[in-house]
Design an enzyme around this catalytic site. Structure first.
Site, PDB file in Angstrom:
ATOM      1  N   ASP A 202       0.768  -1.099  -0.182  1.00 56.07           N
ATOM      2  CA  ASP A 202      -0.128   0.037   0.151  1.00 56.07           C
ATOM      3  C   ASP A 202       0.780   1.290  -0.004  1.00 56.07           C
ATOM      4  O   ASP A 202       1.254   1.929   1.076  1.00 56.07           O
ATOM      5  CB  ASP A 202      -0.898   0.105   1.205  1.00 56.07           C
ATOM      6  CG  ASP A 202      -1.802   1.229   1.294  1.00 56.07           C
ATOM      7  OD1 ASP A 202      -1.711   2.123   0.402  1.00 56.07           O
ATOM      8  OD2 ASP A 202      -2.772   1.211   2.276  1.00 56.07           O
ATOM      9  N   HIS A 207       0.545   7.924   3.857  1.00 53.99           N
ATOM     10  CA  HIS A 207       1.001   7.119   4.935  1.00 53.99           C
ATOM     11  C   HIS A 207       2.539   7.357   5.260  1.00 53.99           C
ATOM     12  O   HIS A 207       3.020   6.895   6.131  1.00 53.99           O
ATOM     13  CB  HIS A 207       0.793   5.596   4.837  1.00 53.99           C
ATOM     14  CG  HIS A 207      -0.619   5.154   4.694  1.00 53.99           C
ATOM     15  ND1 HIS A 207      -1.538   5.735   5.655  1.00 53.99           N
ATOM     16  CD2 HIS A 207      -1.078   4.601   3.667  1.00 53.99           C
ATOM     17  CE1 HIS A 207      -2.678   4.996   4.994  1.00 53.99           C
ATOM     18  NE2 HIS A 207      -2.662   4.509   3.942  1.00 53.99           N
ATOM     19  N   ILE A 222      -0.641   9.198   8.321  1.00 50.95           N
ATOM     20  CA  ILE A 222      -1.597   8.398   9.387  1.00 50.95           C
ATOM     21  C   ILE A 222      -0.913   6.693   9.006  1.00 50.95           C
ATOM     22  O   ILE A 222      -0.509   6.300   7.798  1.00 50.95           O
ATOM     23  CB  ILE A 222      -3.125   8.386   9.212  1.00 50.95           C
ATOM     24  CG1 ILE A 222      -3.194   8.072   7.530  1.00 50.95           C
ATOM     25  CG2 ILE A 222      -3.235   9.953   9.441  1.00 50.95           C
ATOM     26  CD1 ILE A 222      -4.757   8.193   7.435  1.00 50.95           C
ATOM     27  N   GLY A 225      -4.777   1.633   8.054  1.00 49.16           N
ATOM     28  CA  GLY A 225      -5.964   1.103   9.259  1.00 49.16           C
ATOM     29  C   GLY A 225      -5.297  -0.378   9.554  1.00 49.16           C
ATOM     30  O   GLY A 225      -5.829  -0.954  10.539  1.00 49.16           O
TER      31      GLY A 225
END
Length: 310
Positions: A202, A207, A222, A225
């Protein structure tokens, strides 16, 4: 032409497929990205007889196919904008652990996905995507995911007014009104975010890149998840199954707020044992001493008898 309403029945007829592979290096990187110890040889040394990926590795293959579905949302959701789509809930069921057969360099997988429900949430819609991953050669199902996307500012006409109840896939558990049975903490780092990007594939700059994060309204990049989810499940398995990943059956949770890995946030997993289930939530110490809930209403189902490891 962009749609003006949601044709749910037509959307449910569409399927997406993708072929991926995984290798020893990817498994080791994934385990380390979730905080596995470099001395846990069953997680970092391919020569160990029980070498395997942590059970949430199946979510990585959900990431791979969700890229296709995200792009397809422009064709089946009215007023769809890519930045309005966030990962809201997740379900993962492990049929078996990810391993590399002796003498093999990689394992090929086929992942298939379809939309099973779209639910009206007034200011948004929830898009439920069912994902099945199997070994390409044997046809054996390795894991099942259900990825729930929260899509803001989408006119809900044509979606379901009430969510279809489908057992563990849609059941969210309230936090028990008592002190946790066990608590485990983990401190994030910029290195963890970078490692997880490489391990999961990803490569969303959100990120890793501060400028991209700032443009999206976040104070810092961030953590993905599914990485936060993996940390929480690792805590549960370590706490209630002595680290035996074979005992993990499934997890369901709501992804409430993101972690900021570059800020080195300390996340705390609070766990409550109830029969074969471990209810959990993940929290971070926020401003003014108020705990920020990162993952809520979580439930890990274990393949153990009631109270066996509590």
């Amino acid at each position: 032409m962009a749609p003006t309403t949601i044709d749910l029945e037509a959307i449910k007829e569409v399927t997406w497929s993708i072929t991926t592979t995984y290798t020893v290096s990817q498994m080791i990187s994934y385990n380390l990205a979730l905080g596995a110890s470099g001395t846990a040889l069953d997680l970092v040394y391919e020569g160990h007889p029980n070498f395997h990926a942590l059970p949430t590795y199946g979510a990585v293959h959900g990431i791979a196919i969700m890229g296709l579905i995200h792009r397809a949302m422009f064709d089946f959701l009215p007023n769809f904008k890519g930045h309005n789509h966030v990962h809201g809930e997740h379900y993962l069921e492990a049929k078996r652990l990810f391993r590399i057969p002796q003498g093999a360099d990689e394992v090929k997988l086929k992942t298939t996905a379809k939309v099973v429900d779209i639910v009206d949430r007034k200011t948004a819609v929830l898009v439920h995507v069912d994902i099945e991953t199997m070994e390409e050669q044997s046809g054996e199902v390795v894991c099942l995911n259900e990825w729930v996307g929260f899509v803001l500012r989408t006119p809900p006409e044509g979606s379901n007014k009430k969510q279809l109840q489908r057992g563990a896939r849609t059941t969210l558990y309230p936090t028990p009104n008592r002190a946790p049975d066990k608590t485990t903490s983990h401190r994030t780092s910029p290195e963890q975010a970078a490692l997880y990007r490489a391990a999961s594939g990803d490569l969303n700059p959100l990120h890793i890149d501060p400028e991209t994060a700032k443009a999206a309204g976040f104070p810092a990049p961030i953590l993905t998840g599914t990485c936060t989810l993996g940390i929480g499940v690792r805590h549960v398995v370590d706490a209630f199954a002595d680290g035996d990943a074979k005992i993990f059956k499934s997890v369901k949770c709501r992804l409430s707020q993101p972690l900021h890995a570059s800020l080195s946030e300390e996340v705390r997993t609070e766990m409550w044992k109830e029969g074969s289930r471990v209810l959990f939530r993940m929290v971070v110490d926020g401003d003014s001493g108020v705990w920020k809930v990162v993952i809520s209403q979580g439930c890990v189902e274990l393949k153990v008898d009631d109270g066996a490891r509590l």
